[in-house]
Design an enzyme around this catalytic site. Structure first.
Site, PDB file in Angstrom:
ATOM      1  N   ASP A  33       0.815  -1.214   0.000  1.00 27.35           N
ATOM      2  CA  ASP A  33       0.000   0.000   0.000  1.00 27.35           C
ATOM      3  C   ASP A  33       0.844   1.257   0.000  1.00 27.35           C
ATOM      4  O   ASP A  33       2.017   1.227   0.335  1.00 27.35           O
ATOM      5  CB  ASP A  33      -0.831   0.042   1.288  1.00 27.35           C
ATOM      6  CG  ASP A  33      -2.064  -0.818   1.174  1.00 27.35           C
ATOM      7  OD1 ASP A  33      -2.401  -1.216   0.052  1.00 27.35           O
ATOM      8  OD2 ASP A  33      -2.673  -1.094   2.228  1.00 27.35           O
ATOM      9  N   LYS A  48      -3.006   3.600  -2.625  1.00 24.72           N
ATOM     10  CA  LYS A  48      -4.091   4.515  -2.971  1.00 24.72           C
ATOM     11  C   LYS A  48      -3.690   5.927  -2.591  1.00 24.72           C
ATOM     12  O   LYS A  48      -3.335   6.200  -1.464  1.00 24.72           O
ATOM     13  CB  LYS A  48      -5.349   4.137  -2.196  1.00 24.72           C
ATOM     14  CG  LYS A  48      -5.868   2.786  -2.555  1.00 24.72           C
ATOM     15  CD  LYS A  48      -7.098   2.488  -1.731  1.00 24.72           C
ATOM     16  CE  LYS A  48      -7.105   1.058  -1.284  1.00 24.72           C
ATOM     17  NZ  LYS A  48      -7.104   0.870   0.127  1.00 24.72           N
ATOM     18  N   MET A 101      -7.663   8.694   9.887  1.00 24.11           N
ATOM     19  CA  MET A 101      -8.313   9.171   8.654  1.00 24.11           C
ATOM     20  C   MET A 101      -9.279  10.320   8.927  1.00 24.11           C
ATOM     21  O   MET A 101     -10.267  10.464   8.221  1.00 24.11           O
ATOM     22  CB  MET A 101      -9.090   8.023   7.983  1.00 24.11           C
ATOM     23  CG  MET A 101      -8.231   6.841   7.629  1.00 24.11           C
ATOM     24  SD  MET A 101      -9.178   5.528   6.868  1.00 24.11           S
ATOM     25  CE  MET A 101      -9.973   4.797   8.280  1.00 24.11           C
TER      26      MET A 101
HETATM   27  N1  SAH Z   1      -3.993  -0.085   9.516  1.00 26.08           N
HETATM   28  C1  SAH Z   1      -3.448   1.213   9.798  1.00 26.08           C
HETATM   29  C2  SAH Z   1      -4.472   2.297   9.643  1.00 26.08           C
HETATM   30  C3  SAH Z   1      -4.992   2.424   8.248  1.00 26.08           C
HETATM   31  S1  SAH Z   1      -6.074   3.760   8.066  1.00 26.08           S
HETATM   32  C4  SAH Z   1      -2.835   1.191  11.195  1.00 26.08           C
HETATM   33  O1  SAH Z   1      -3.043   0.261  11.964  1.00 26.08           O
HETATM   34  O2  SAH Z   1      -2.099   2.114  11.506  1.00 26.08           O
HETATM   35  C5  SAH Z   1      -4.977   5.000   7.516  1.00 26.08           C
HETATM   36  C6  SAH Z   1      -4.828   6.065   8.573  1.00 26.08           C
HETATM   37  O3  SAH Z   1      -3.895   5.669   9.559  1.00 26.08           O
HETATM   38  C7  SAH Z   1      -4.293   7.369   8.054  1.00 26.08           C
HETATM   39  O4  SAH Z   1      -5.282   8.153   7.446  1.00 26.08           O
HETATM   40  C8  SAH Z   1      -3.777   8.001   9.317  1.00 26.08           C
HETATM   41  O5  SAH Z   1      -4.834   8.526  10.076  1.00 26.08           O
HETATM   42  C9  SAH Z   1      -3.248   6.798  10.065  1.00 26.08           C
HETATM   43  N2  SAH Z   1      -1.807   6.624   9.838  1.00 26.08           N
HETATM   44  C10 SAH Z   1      -1.184   5.574   9.291  1.00 26.08           C
HETATM   45  N3  SAH Z   1       0.147   5.741   9.289  1.00 26.08           N
HETATM   46  C11 SAH Z   1       0.362   6.928   9.858  1.00 26.08           C
HETATM   47  C12 SAH Z   1       1.531   7.673  10.165  1.00 26.08           C
HETATM   48  N4  SAH Z   1       2.758   7.209   9.865  1.00 26.08           N
HETATM   49  N5  SAH Z   1       1.401   8.870  10.760  1.00 26.08           N
HETATM   50  C13 SAH Z   1       0.185   9.344  11.078  1.00 26.08           C
HETATM   51  N6  SAH Z   1      -0.939   8.693  10.812  1.00 26.08           N
HETATM   52  C14 SAH Z   1      -0.864   7.500  10.220  1.00 26.08           C
END
Ligand code: SAH
Length: 578
Positions: free
Chosen positions: A40, A62, A201
């Site tokens: 991803d 995406k 998100m």
């Molecule tokens: N499965 C992922 C979340 C996916 S949804 C997890 O467990 O972290 C995607 C959201 O995760 C983004 O929109 C943001 O809100 C958050 N996110 C993921 N990586 C991030 C990062 N390095 N810094 C800040 N927010 C992050």
């Protein structure tokens, strides 16, 4: 369909939030073996560089504005790889944890439907790790006894202007460029929660979310932090309160990926923010050494807060046996050609012909001993011989084999070594003469003694070693113990990562040359402004190659990794280079 071993197996792997050090040990071991990696947008280049170099890399990332691949297509793709590649390992690499707002469950259901075997490798979720990297504990005795992870974005509907939406015009869409206000969140209950609220998100909808929480009775002064690109070199924390959330996002231009954390724990971040204090925090560095050699420097730079993209420019391969090399200015060793190509295997018995063995790289040391041991010999064949090394790193490597160096030049270059050995020869250092040779020298044939001693020097090098040593020691013999092959191409994700890097680390001229060749933006033999402009070099020859191609060069005082790392830290801690 029945579960079938005729298919490949799919691993849903959590990549963590960005810092490759947060990938699990299990995740790493699968990525190292994977045949296909479907990844991803949120997976960082540092994690991608841990994947097997022979894996097929498929980017289904995406972007907020254009979906590269629909979820249903991704599901089908995973099934397709597993079905078409029996026995293969298909890694489905997802940001954070695959089951935390990661749609991992949907992918797993599709695999079950198709009878494809799968496993889940949980990841470190951004919801907890990103606040931790900003120094914000999600729970804290006396402040928060629970934490709640909430999505700030549900179904996609229409795309609208986020500014208009922040002014009260609510619509729906994905984070970054769309606003959604018909979130079906239970704001009444969320507002009553005393625990920490963590929204993923949620940036595009945050103004709406904050207003609804205040409407439902949450204190408008509740501290809140946006943490953008957490755990990556570009991590940024922006503090606000519930009532200033929307305007802060616009004013500070907070962009995805970011999490929003609300509650008293946020205040702790003012005292506990630790990552930004590391000397190399926020720096992305490309290390161009061969993978085997780079891990030392990678670990050191990472510990200092940098993100390291390992991008070897060369691959070294040990030969089965050492090969003799045709001397460039001498046709006596083998061929008529002046090409210093390989001329034929040698027998270790001929080691008896040499008094001094000179090594010019750790690779040379490792490959020589590998071949020696494979041929049934051990270090005793080196008894009584003098050992020379080009520098401290090679010297240290020799020590691992129980060999202490007799000669290491102060100037750690091939030239330094050549001059030192020539000096040894010129001093008629009798120590190196066999009893028979001593007899000859003593019987008045001293004019031959230099030649005699010099011809008893054996250089153990790679196939691309330059002729500096042989020019200074024309009577010496060179054995090629390893081959160096330039890396022929870089995957797209790596090229993209390189463009966004702060600097490149070079340890050899050939690395500089190949880097320039492989980096797409290099034009007419000079690097363009897009390539990282700064280079950190080991050795003056490397430095001059890098500056020839237009890099700004910073060179270590000594040819050691310690010295280079010290230089890198010095460079970034001087205010003007931040
Ligand atoms: N499965 C992922 C979340 C996916 S949804 C997890 O467990 O972290 C995607 C959201 O995760 C983004 O929109 C943001 O809100 C958050 N996110 C993921 N990586 C991030 C990062 N390095 N810094 C800040 N927010 C992050």
């Amino acid at each position: 369909m029945e579960n079938s071993n005729h298919f490949g197996k799919v691993y849903l792997i959590g990549a963590g939030p960005g810092d490759p050090g947060l990938l699990t040990v299990r995740g790493k071991s699968i990525l190292e073996k994977a045949d296909v990696v479907v990844y991803d947008r949120l997976v960082s280049p540092g994690v991608l560089s841990l994947c097997s170099p022979r894996a097929k890399m498929v980017d289904v990332g995406k972007m907020p504005t254009h979906h590269k691949m629909k979820q249903s297509e991704i599901n089908k793709l995973l099934v397709k790889f597993a079905v078409e590649m029996p026995g293969s390992i298909v890694a489905r690499l997802k940001g954070g944890d695959p089951f935390v707002f990661g749609r991992g469950g949907e992918e797993a259901l599709e695999l079950v439907d198709a009878g494809v075997e799968f496993e889940v490798v949980p990841g470190v979720t951004s919801a907890i790790a990103v606040p931790a990297y900003a120094g914000i504990p999600v729970s804290h005795r006396g402040i928060a006894t629970s934490f709640h992870i909430i999505t700030g974005h549900e179904k996609e509907k229409s795309v609208v202007d986020p500014i208009a939406a922040l002014q009260g015009d609510c619509h729906s869409g994905a984070e970054g460029d769309r606003i959604q206000c018909n979130l079906s969140l239970d704001f009444e209950n969320l507002a009553k929660c005393q625990g920490t609220l963590i929204f993923l998100m949620g940036i595009a909808n945050m103004d709406f979310i904050a207003h609804r929480l205040i409407e439902c009775g949450k204190d408008p002064k509740t501290p809140l932090a946006f943490i953008e690109k957490g755990t990556t070199p570009n991590q940024r924390t922006v503090m606000a309160t519930l009532e200033t959330a929307g305007e802060t996002i616009v004013r500070e231009n907070v962009t995805a990926p970011a999490i929003t954390i609300m509650g008293g724990v946020v205040e702790l971040g003012k005292t506990l923010a630790w990552k930004k204090n590391l000397p190399l925090s926020g720096k992305r560095l490309v290390v161009t050494r061969a993978a085997k050699q780079s891990s030392g420097i990678t670990a050191r730079l990472t510990a200092l807060g940098a993100e390291v993209i390992e991008t070897p420019m060369i691959e070294t391969r040990s030969l089965e046996k050492p090969q003799t090399v045709c001397h460039p200015e001498r046709s006596t060793v083998g061929a008529e050609s002046k090409d210093p190509g390989l001329q034929g295997s040698v027998d270790f018995k001929s080691l008896a012909n040499y008094d001094i063995l000179a090594f010019t790289s750790t690779n040379g040391v490792e490959c020589f001993f590998k071949q020696l041991f494979a041929a049934g010999y051990d270090v005793r064949v080196l008894a009584g011989k003098k050992i020379a090394s080009v520098g401290k790193i090679t010297e240290k490597k020799l020590l691992e084999y129980g060999i202490r160096c007799d000669y290491v030049p102060e100037d750690h270059t091939g030239e330094g070594l050549g001059l030192l050995l020539r000096d040894v020869v010129n001093k008629h250092d009798r120590v190196f003469l066999s009893p028979f040779d001593k007899l000859r020298v003593n019987s008045g044939r001293s004019s031959e003694s230099n030649d005699l001693v010099e011809s008893r020097i054996l250089l153990l090098q790679g196939n691309l070693a330059d002729d500096t040593l042989l020019k200074l020691l024309p009577k010496a013999t060179r054995w090629t113990v390893y081959e160096t092959l330039p890396v022929a191409e870089l995957p797209d994700w790596k090229r993209e990562a390189i463009v966004s890097a702060d600097a490149v680390v070079f340890a050899s001229t050939s690395a500089v040359e190949n880097f320039v060749k492989l980096t797409p933006q290099s034009a007419e033999g000079t690097i363009s402004r897009l390539t990282p402009h700064t280079s950190f070099c080991i050795g003056r020859i490397t430095e001059s190659a890098a500056s020839k191609y237009g890099f700004e060069t910073v060179t270590s005082d000594e040819t050691t990794m310690d010295s280079l790392v010290k230089k890198i830290v010095e460079y970034y801690t001087t205010s003007s280079n931040h």
